[in-house]
Design an enzyme around this catalytic site. Structure first.
Site, PDB file in Angstrom:
ATOM      1  N   HIS A  72       0.846  -1.190   0.000  1.00 10.90           N
ATOM      2  CA  HIS A  72       0.000   0.000   0.000  1.00 10.90           C
ATOM      3  C   HIS A  72       0.884   1.243   0.000  1.00 10.90           C
ATOM      4  CE1 HIS A  72      -4.085  -1.732   1.562  1.00 10.90           C
ATOM      5  NE2 HIS A  72      -3.546  -2.461   0.596  1.00 10.90           N
ATOM      6  N   TYR A 200      -9.560   5.470   7.018  1.00 17.20           N
ATOM      7  CA  TYR A 200      -9.796   5.924   8.392  1.00 17.20           C
ATOM      8  C   TYR A 200     -10.872   7.005   8.318  1.00 17.20           C
ATOM      9  CZ  TYR A 200      -5.329   3.743   9.723  1.00 17.20           C
ATOM     10  OH  TYR A 200      -4.301   2.857   9.963  1.00 17.20           O
ATOM     11  N   PRO A 292      -4.545   1.180  18.580  1.00 16.82           N
ATOM     12  CA  PRO A 292      -4.294   0.618  17.239  1.00 16.82           C
ATOM     13  C   PRO A 292      -4.434   1.623  16.101  1.00 16.82           C
ATOM     14  CG  PRO A 292      -6.466  -0.017  18.035  1.00 16.82           C
ATOM     15  CD  PRO A 292      -5.794   0.685  19.178  1.00 16.82           C
ATOM     16  N   LYS A 296       0.786   0.618  15.143  1.00 19.97           N
ATOM     17  CA  LYS A 296       2.149   0.587  15.664  1.00 19.97           C
ATOM     18  C   LYS A 296       2.432  -0.558  16.641  1.00 19.97           C
ATOM     19  CE  LYS A 296       3.462   3.749  13.178  1.00 19.97           C
ATOM     20  NZ  LYS A 296       4.076   3.202  11.989  1.00 19.97           N
ATOM     21  N   TYR A 384       3.950   6.841   9.739  1.00 17.56           N
ATOM     22  CA  TYR A 384       3.086   5.707   9.412  1.00 17.56           C
ATOM     23  C   TYR A 384       3.889   4.559   8.801  1.00 17.56           C
ATOM     24  CZ  TYR A 384      -1.280   3.357   8.169  1.00 17.56           C
ATOM     25  OH  TYR A 384      -2.324   2.461   8.082  1.00 17.56           O
TER      26      TYR A 384
END
Length: 389
Positions: A72, A200, A292, A296, A384
């Site tokens: 991704h 998200y 979450p 991480k 990220y």
């Protein structure tokens, strides 16, 4: 029994460290209180930083991950009825790999089996002894028989509820914790993902996340009060609430179906300091837990494994103690950065019931700033995909 490194905990971090060390000729024994089937039945996140993926390859366990995992280059944030994309590759030069933690664990088990790695399951009454001495040892019970392992070092990768961290004296251990007033209700379904990248979603009704395990297996989450139970949510109610929190065009193409797993995970942040006490080294959830939201948890455990692996390798190959001596400092520095990022992502995207219109408006302004500033997107992207070890 005798070994060089005794690893408490047979989850992915303990197995990965065992595999890496074994390939360098360093002996390990892994102790796990659950059965292998139970360990493989745990449903966890599957967004892997590039550093974690590299560790799997170095351990000789990356073939299936590379063949079946999905690369991704970005993800979406849905807010105010729109979708904005975070271009990870553009702003960091890196990507993430979506590959389920269950599959990671299965690959590690197979690798340990192929090398005749010693993993003892269903052990109980584990006690760590003489941690400040030159000859530490571990006692435990298996099949009703008391047993002992003499070793050079002990690695506690046995999670928050394990015995390892509790073996550090209370006057030495310092703990930091933040408990959030909500959890994530997660559903696993045999449906095609609604999007080819993660979504998200920030919504006035609460946070939502659209994720996947494969092209035919999806994982979805919605923010719920801690007072809720998974049993109180029917599949129909879950899908209706998820759709209400997504942009209309996304909700319209959402494929629904019976859940094959449903559970609620509370959100919390936790760090224990130090991560070393004598011959004992903590790793993963035994030392730190993150919400979450930033993906991480497993990845921070992997950075612990990286530091420990190289520290132990230098100790046995060269007699160099510097890596082990600096382990706690290095691991904690990276763990706290993961805490900051996870806290920020959680604060940005969730509904806080004790908040007011001011807080909600700040979230909107923060998101507007994020997508108007390349510098802000660079910061998000580099965190990220994973900060350097």
């Amino acid at each position: 029994m005798k070994t060089q490194v005794c690893i408490i905990g047979g989850g992915p971090s303990g197995l990965l460290l065992s595999q890496l060390l074994h390939r360098k000729g360093i002996e390990t024994i892994v102790l796990e209180r659950q059965t292998r089937a139970h360990v493989l039945g745990r449903i966890r996140a599957g967004v892997l930083e590039h550093g974690f993926a590299d560790l799997m390859r170095e351990a000789g366990c990356g073939q299936r991950m590379d063949a079946e995992g999905a690369v991704h280059d970005g993800f979406y944030i849905a807010h105010d009825g729109r979708m904005d994309r975070v271009d990870l590759h553009r702003f960091s030069g890196q990507s993430v790999l979506v590959y389920g933690q269950t599959e990671v664990t299965r690959d590690l088990y197979q690798a340990r089996d192929a090398m005749n790695g010693q993993i003892l399951h269903e052990v109980s009454e584990v006690v760590l002894h003489d941690l400040k001495a030159a000859t530490p040892h571990v006692t435990f019970v298996q099949d009703g028989e008391a047993r002992r392992i003499d070793c050079d070092f002990i690695v506690g990768a046995d999670g928050y509820h394990g015995v390892s961290r509790k073996s550090i004296p209370a006057d030495v251990l310092k703990e930091y914790e933040k408990v959030y007033p909500f959890g994530w209700l997660g559903v696993l379904s045999e449906t095609a993902p609604v999007c080819d990248e993660l979504i998200y979603a920030r919504h006035d009704r609460g946070f939502a996340l659209c994720s996947m395990r494969s092209q035919v297996l999806s994982r979805y989450y919605i923010q719920v009060p801690l007072s809720d139970s998974a049993e109180s949510w029917s599949d129909e109610a879950f899908w209706a609430e998820l759709k209400a929190r997504l942009p209309e065009d996304v909700a319209a193409r959402l494929e629904t179906g019976p859940s094959i797993e449903k559970s609620i995970a509370p959100l919390r942040g936790y760090v224990a300091e130090p991560m070393r006490y004598g011959a004992l080294f903590l790793a993963g959830d035994a030392a730190h837990i993150v919400p979450p939201t930033g993906a991480k948890g497993l990845n921070t455990a992997a950075s612990d494994v990286h530091y420990l692996y190289h520290g132990l390798l230098a100790h046995y190959a060269e007699g160099d103690e510097s890596g082990l001596d600096s382990y706690s400092e290095k691991a904690l520095a990276r763990a706290w950065k993961a805490q900051r990022f996870s806290w920020w992502m959680t604060s940005l995207l969730h509904r806080f019931h004790d908040g007011d219109s001011y807080d909600s408006r700040l979230q909107q302004i923060d998101l507007a700033y994020l997508f108007s500033s390349e510098a802000a997107q660079v910061s998000l992207a580099e965190n990220y995909v994973g900060l350097p070890y």
